[in-house]
Design a protein around this motif. Structure first.
Motif, PDB file in Angstrom:
ATOM      1  N   VAL A 119       0.848  -1.186   0.000  1.00  0.00           N
ATOM      2  CA  VAL A 119       0.000   0.000   0.000  1.00  0.00           C
ATOM      3  C   VAL A 119       0.884   1.236   0.000  1.00  0.00           C
ATOM      4  O   VAL A 119       1.929   1.268   0.659  1.00  0.00           O
ATOM      5  CB  VAL A 119      -0.914   0.004   1.244  1.00  0.00           C
ATOM      6  N   GLN A 120       0.468   2.230  -0.741  1.00  0.00           N
ATOM      7  CA  GLN A 120       1.157   3.517  -0.771  1.00  0.00           C
ATOM      8  C   GLN A 120       0.284   4.549  -0.085  1.00  0.00           C
ATOM      9  O   GLN A 120      -0.928   4.607  -0.326  1.00  0.00           O
ATOM     10  CB  GLN A 120       1.395   3.914  -2.218  1.00  0.00           C
ATOM     11  N   GLY A 121       0.858   5.364   0.785  1.00  0.00           N
ATOM     12  CA  GLY A 121       0.091   6.382   1.486  1.00  0.00           C
ATOM     13  C   GLY A 121       0.733   7.744   1.363  1.00  0.00           C
ATOM     14  O   GLY A 121       1.962   7.862   1.357  1.00  0.00           O
ATOM     15  N   VAL A 122      -0.108   8.787   1.254  1.00  0.00           N
ATOM     16  CA  VAL A 122       0.368  10.157   1.165  1.00  0.00           C
ATOM     17  C   VAL A 122      -0.225  10.942   2.322  1.00  0.00           C
ATOM     18  O   VAL A 122      -1.448  10.909   2.543  1.00  0.00           O
ATOM     19  CB  VAL A 122      -0.046  10.804  -0.179  1.00  0.00           C
ATOM     20  N   ASP A 123       0.616  11.633   3.094  1.00  0.00           N
ATOM     21  CA  ASP A 123       0.100  12.419   4.213  1.00  0.00           C
ATOM     22  C   ASP A 123      -0.263  13.824   3.744  1.00  0.00           C
ATOM     23  O   ASP A 123      -0.081  14.171   2.565  1.00  0.00           O
ATOM     24  CB  ASP A 123       1.094  12.441   5.377  1.00  0.00           C
ATOM     25  N   LYS A 124      -0.758  14.657   4.657  1.00  0.00           N
ATOM     26  CA  LYS A 124      -1.237  15.989   4.272  1.00  0.00           C
ATOM     27  C   LYS A 124      -0.110  16.885   3.789  1.00  0.00           C
ATOM     28  O   LYS A 124      -0.350  17.892   3.103  1.00  0.00           O
ATOM     29  CB  LYS A 124      -1.975  16.642   5.440  1.00  0.00           C
ATOM     30  N   GLY A 125       1.128  16.543   4.125  1.00  0.00           N
ATOM     31  CA  GLY A 125       2.260  17.318   3.648  1.00  0.00           C
ATOM     32  C   GLY A 125       2.839  16.824   2.338  1.00  0.00           C
ATOM     33  O   GLY A 125       3.791  17.389   1.824  1.00  0.00           O
ATOM     34  N   GLY A 126       2.293  15.752   1.796  1.00  0.00           N
ATOM     35  CA  GLY A 126       2.753  15.221   0.525  1.00  0.00           C
ATOM     36  C   GLY A 126       3.782  14.124   0.637  1.00  0.00           C
ATOM     37  O   GLY A 126       4.237  13.592  -0.370  1.00  0.00           O
ATOM     38  N   LYS A 127       4.160  13.749   1.846  1.00  0.00           N
ATOM     39  CA  LYS A 127       5.156  12.695   2.030  1.00  0.00           C
ATOM     40  C   LYS A 127       4.542  11.335   1.699  1.00  0.00           C
ATOM     41  O   LYS A 127       3.432  11.021   2.114  1.00  0.00           O
ATOM     42  CB  LYS A 127       5.669  12.691   3.473  1.00  0.00           C
ATOM     43  N   VAL A 128       5.301  10.530   0.954  1.00  0.00           N
ATOM     44  CA  VAL A 128       4.834   9.211   0.541  1.00  0.00           C
ATOM     45  C   VAL A 128       5.422   8.143   1.458  1.00  0.00           C
ATOM     46  O   VAL A 128       6.617   8.160   1.768  1.00  0.00           O
ATOM     47  CB  VAL A 128       5.228   8.914  -0.914  1.00  0.00           C
ATOM     48  N   THR A 129       4.576   7.220   1.907  1.00  0.00           N
ATOM     49  CA  THR A 129       5.006   6.090   2.735  1.00  0.00           C
ATOM     50  C   THR A 129       4.563   4.800   2.057  1.00  0.00           C
ATOM     51  O   THR A 129       3.433   4.711   1.562  1.00  0.00           O
ATOM     52  CB  THR A 129       4.392   6.175   4.144  1.00  0.00           C
ATOM     53  N   LEU A 130       5.433   3.796   2.043  1.00  0.00           N
ATOM     54  CA  LEU A 130       5.106   2.492   1.467  1.00  0.00           C
ATOM     55  C   LEU A 130       5.033   1.460   2.584  1.00  0.00           C
ATOM     56  O   LEU A 130       5.956   1.334   3.382  1.00  0.00           O
ATOM     57  CB  LEU A 130       6.164   2.086   0.446  1.00  0.00           C
ATOM     58  N   LEU A 131       3.904   0.764   2.642  1.00  0.00           N
ATOM     59  CA  LEU A 131       3.672  -0.237   3.677  1.00  0.00           C
ATOM     60  C   LEU A 131       3.340  -1.569   3.027  1.00  0.00           C
ATOM     61  O   LEU A 131       2.536  -1.625   2.088  1.00  0.00           O
ATOM     62  CB  LEU A 131       2.510   0.179   4.590  1.00  0.00           C
ATOM     63  N   SER A 132       3.941  -2.650   3.526  1.00  0.00           N
ATOM     64  CA  SER A 132       3.587  -3.987   3.041  1.00  0.00           C
ATOM     65  C   SER A 132       3.182  -4.843   4.229  1.00  0.00           C
ATOM     66  O   SER A 132       3.587  -4.592   5.366  1.00  0.00           O
ATOM     67  CB  SER A 132       4.768  -4.626   2.304  1.00  0.00           C
ATOM     68  N   ALA A 133       2.374  -5.857   3.966  1.00  0.00           N
ATOM     69  CA  ALA A 133       1.881  -6.699   5.055  1.00  0.00           C
ATOM     70  C   ALA A 133       1.495  -8.071   4.528  1.00  0.00           C
ATOM     71  O   ALA A 133       1.103  -8.224   3.362  1.00  0.00           O
ATOM     72  CB  ALA A 133       0.681  -6.046   5.739  1.00  0.00           C
ATOM     73  N   ASP A 134       1.583  -9.070   5.429  1.00  0.00           N
ATOM     74  CA  ASP A 134       1.130 -10.417   5.088  1.00  0.00           C
ATOM     75  C   ASP A 134      -0.393 -10.445   4.930  1.00  0.00           C
ATOM     76  O   ASP A 134      -0.930 -11.143   4.074  1.00  0.00           O
ATOM     77  CB  ASP A 134       1.540 -11.400   6.188  1.00  0.00           C
TER      78      ASP A 134
END
Length: 567
Positions: free
Chosen positions: A172-187
């Motif tokens: 999953v890719q997530g973008v916060d209110k400041g525009g920073k991108v975070t990538l999360l993976s999970a089983d």
């Protein structure tokens, strides 16, 4: 939104080639492709929950209790009017909690008016401050937001305030209110994003000038004269407390009230509201909203019964015409998750699994699930226990109790009369019912003409109780207790259950007792001996002195077999 667009043009572009590699391979291959830079950007978990509402938080906390590494990704898109709120989902922020508190505010107004009957010297007329009420409600909601943050921290659940969307079935890719991108993976991934109010986008001015339940509880100033469009439980609950705190309130309903609920009970709900000050425009549909120079809203609508067009002026227009699931921005197609094309809800099986075995959906976003907080919470806990606790227990969605917090509350569990007849046939269904007058209403001589209990049963042994419907004060408390025994065969009840004297439960237990011990008609009620016919029969159904406390409709001697008199 500008920041989010910039983020998608910026950081995401740098990972474009890697994203193609992730979609082709496994989660482990994705890690390898990214190299050292990608390992710094990506975080991996045993469970990722998308959505920080009641169901998602319950699932996340339960999994963390079982020793798993868990993350929650939650982001609230502001409403078209700019309303924002914190962690906790619809129930905490713009649903059950603020609704019940404002409902309580309205009930208190009625109690204050009644107080002088009980010896309290109260100066009338009384005044209500929306600003003070709203501030108190909003402060409580904010304390709950903080409480959820603390609970996640205590359980070592990682919280990401990001707008999440799928990259592939494990990432999953997530973008916060400041525009920073975070990538999360999970089983395992659980989607619990809930829904948002529907706007009638085909009506000019609807989105520009209208509000929804996303906004009404966060208004700093009184909404004033309000038009509530819709006849859902949200519509009637909001209209009820607005009328109760003294605001001029009108409900515009296209067809029937409380669709999906027992329609006899629903009619009693609207009758009570109408008799206590809420106006109803029935069979009407709005067509245009315009803002006047005074700041008020002029609403144009069509009356389907007369075929004429009419207008009215209001301070606030509240849309309560249903909800839509929050699925459109999740990029579910990238993960292979199927949705119902008609309503965009996620298709799930009995284990809450989607078309992708390790991706699940719970709560309002899932197809065929009741849109109720307690069911989402329990479903989330059970899912976590199945995934990580060696449990096989499934969520039972049958006979889930619920309450509509209108001024006279309506609680129900099990089938409506219409559902019972459709499922079993009219000849196999027996309905017991009674009007009653709460003791609290006697001294004040309050109107109790809509206080009503109805029990829908199978006629044949073991004569299961299919549905219980209660209209009156504290309906939620009454329904909750009786939900425990709704499936018990009557033959198992060798004596009526015990209760506390002079409570609202007491009325239901009397009915249960009649059902268990025999037919009330055998008492030869006085109105039957007088051979009064239909008129006397209907009068006997109303509160008052008569022997036939509870009537069994299908076998009542003063009506023809299979006939149901309208009340």
């Amino acid at each position: 939104m500008a920041a989010m667009a910039a983020a998608l043009r910026g950081p995401v572009a740098r990972f474009r080639s890697r994203t193609r590699a992730w979609t082709r391979g496994t989660r482990g291959a994705a890690n390898a492709v990214g190299g050292q830079q990608q390992q710094q950007q990506q975080q991996s978990f045993d469970l990722l929950v998308i959505g920080g509402g009641s169901g998602g938080l319950a699932c996340a906390k339960e999994a963390a209790q079982l020793g798993k590494k868990v993350a929650v990704a939650d982001y609230v898109e502001p409403s078209p009017r700019g309303t924002r709120w914190g962690l906790g989902g619809t129930c905490v922020n713009v649903g059950c909690i603020p609704k019940k508190l404002m409902h309580q505010a309205a009930l208190l107004g009625g109690m204050i008016k009644d107080a002088h009957h009980y010896g309290w010297e109260v100066t009338l007329p009384i005044q209500h401050s929306w600003k003070k009420m709203a501030e108190a409600v909003q402060n409580h909601v904010k304390s709950l937001n903080w409480g959820h943050r603390v609970q996640l921290q205590d359980r070592k659940v990682k919280y990401f305030n990001i707008k999440a969307s799928f990259v592939n079935e494990h990432m999953v890719q997530g973008v916060d209110k400041g525009g920073k991108v975070t990538l999360l993976s999970a089983d395992h991934i659980v989607i619990a994003t809930g829904g948002r109010p529907r706007y009638p986008t085909q009506i000019k001015g609807a989105m520009e000038y209208g509000v929804t339940s996303d906004d009404i509880f966060w208004l700093k100033e009184s909404p004033g004269k309000t038009l509530v469009v819709g006849a859902s439980y949200v519509a009637l609950e909001c209209a009820g407390f607005l009328t109760g705190i003294g605001l001029d309130t009108t409900v515009m309903m296209r067809s029937i009230p409380l669709r999906g609920f027992d329609q006899q009970m629903s009619s009693l709900v609207t009758e009570h509201m109408e008799s206590h000050g809420t106006r109803f425009l029935k069979g009407c549909v709005p067509s245009l909203i315009q803002k006047l120079p005074t700041g008020q809203l002029q609403v144009t609508w069509e009356d389907h019964a007369s075929g004429k067009e009419d207008t009215g002026t209001f301070d606030t227009v509240l849309w309560a015409i249903g909800r839509v699931p929050e699925t459109r921005n999740l990029n579910l197609e990238k993960a292979g998750v199927n949705v119902n094309p008609e309503n965009q809800k996620i298709v799930v099986d009995a284990q809450e699994a989607t078309s992708v075995p390790h991706i699940f959906a719970i709560g309002d976003v899932a197809e065929g699930r009741p849109e109720l907080t307690p069911t989402a919470i329990k479903a989330g806990k059970l899912l976590a226990q199945r995934l990580f606790g060696k449990s096989s227990a499934l969520m039972d969605y049958s006979n889930v109790p619920t309450t509509v917090f209108t001024p006279l509350e309506y609680g129900c569990v099990g089938l409506s009369e219409e559902e019972a007849v459709a499922l079993h046939g009219q000849e196999h269904v027996e309905v017991y019912h009674a009007y009653y007058k709460p003791l609290e209403f006697t001294v004040t001589d309050r109107d109790a003409s809509q206080c009503y209990i109805k029990m829908v049963c199978l006629r044949e042994p073991p004569q299961l109780v299919l549905g219980l419907h209660f209209l009156g004060p504290n309906a939620g408390e009454v329904t909750q207790g009786f939900a425990l025994g709704i499936n018990l065969p009557k033959v198992m009840m060798d004596r009526p259950p015990q209760t506390v004297h002079l409570t609202f439960h007491f009325e239901c237990v009397q009915m249960w007792g009649v059902i268990c011990t025999g037919d009330a008609d055998s008492r030869d009620p006085s109105h039957l001996l007088r051979r009064g016919g239909e008129t006397a029969h209907l009068q006997a159904l109303r509160p008052g002195a008569h022997c036939d406390w509870m009537l069994r409709l299908s076998h009542h001697p003063c009506q023809a077999e299979g006939t149901r008199y309208a009340m």
